[in-house]
Enzyme design. Structure first.
Site, short mmCIF file in Angstrom:
data_model
loop_
_atom_site.label_atom_id
_atom_site.label_comp_id
_atom_site.label_asym_id
_atom_site.label_seq_id
_atom_site.Cartn_x
_atom_site.Cartn_y
_atom_site.Cartn_z
N ALA A 122 0.84 -1.20 0.00
CA ALA A 122 0.00 0.00 0.00
C ALA A 122 0.87 1.25 0.00
CB ALA A 122 -0.92 0.00 1.21
N ASP A 123 0.30 2.33 -0.46
CA ASP A 123 0.95 3.64 -0.40
C ASP A 123 -0.12 4.69 -0.20
OD1 ASP A 123 3.92 4.66 -1.12
OD2 ASP A 123 2.43 6.19 -1.58
N THR A 124 0.11 5.57 0.77
CA THR A 124 -0.86 6.60 1.11
C THR A 124 -0.28 7.98 0.84
OG1 THR A 124 -1.78 5.19 2.85
CG2 THR A 124 -2.29 7.55 2.97
#
Length: 190
Positions: free
Chosen positions: A73-75
């Protein structure tokens, strides 16, 4: 067991809370070069950027764990068409937090999951409104940044720590703002 392609302590905490057994593997990705391919200020899709970041993380570790379930994931935090990543230093963190005051911004997480040989990539968006500026909020920003809590966090704050003091309201998944949208992830992992 799940392979978590992330070194984020917040994502680890969320998976622990969910009771998921996982192993952490740090992906090696040049995030700056991926971001450079997207011109958000001129209309490129924010969701495509975070999805590309998460997918690149998955691709970087996939060959070593071909038969495992992999979660990456990447936010990112977006104020209008500006992506606010992790602050470079304390002055950058203070600048970001001051820019967010009194405004609604988007927190978008791109997620890539490989399960049973199939890859699913998606994004989840949550809107966060910050409190208006005041003498108290200005003092809290100084204290928050100097404490180091803003370090390594997109948009220079964590909603799960003292950064919650800046938040007036949210519209969407709280855990997405922390760094991993639980409901969407569970829907794919079922």
């Amino acid at each position: 067991m799940i392979i978590l392609g992330s070194s984020s302590p917040r994502r680890k905490d969320i998976l622990d809370m969910m009771g998921v057994k996982f192993k952490v593997v740090k992906p090696i990705v040049d995030e700056d070069s991926i971001r450079a391919k997207f011109d958000i200020k001129n209309g490129d899709d924010k969701n495509e950027l975070v999805k590309e970041l998460s997918f690149s993380k998955l691709k970087s570790i996939e060959k070593d764990f071909s038969s495992d379930t992999i979660l990456c994931a990447d936010t990112l935090v977006f104020l209008g068409n500006e992506a606010l990543g992790k602050p470079k230093n304390h002055e950058d963190a203070k600048r970001m937090l001051r820019e967010l005051l009194g405004k609604t911004h988007e927190v978008i997480t791109g997620v890539s999951i490989k399960k049973d040989g199939e890859v699913r990539t998606f994004s989840v968006e949550t809107k966060v409104k910050f409190r208006e500026n005041s003498e108290l909020i200005s003092r809290l920003i100084e204290e928050y940044v100097e404490s180091g809590e803003s370090d390594g966090k997109a948009g220079a704050y964590g909603i799960q720590d003292s950064g919650a003091l800046f938040v007036d309201s949210i519209d969407g998944d709280y855990y997405n703002v922390v760094g991993l949208p639980i409901d969407a992830v569970l829907g794919v992992l079922k």
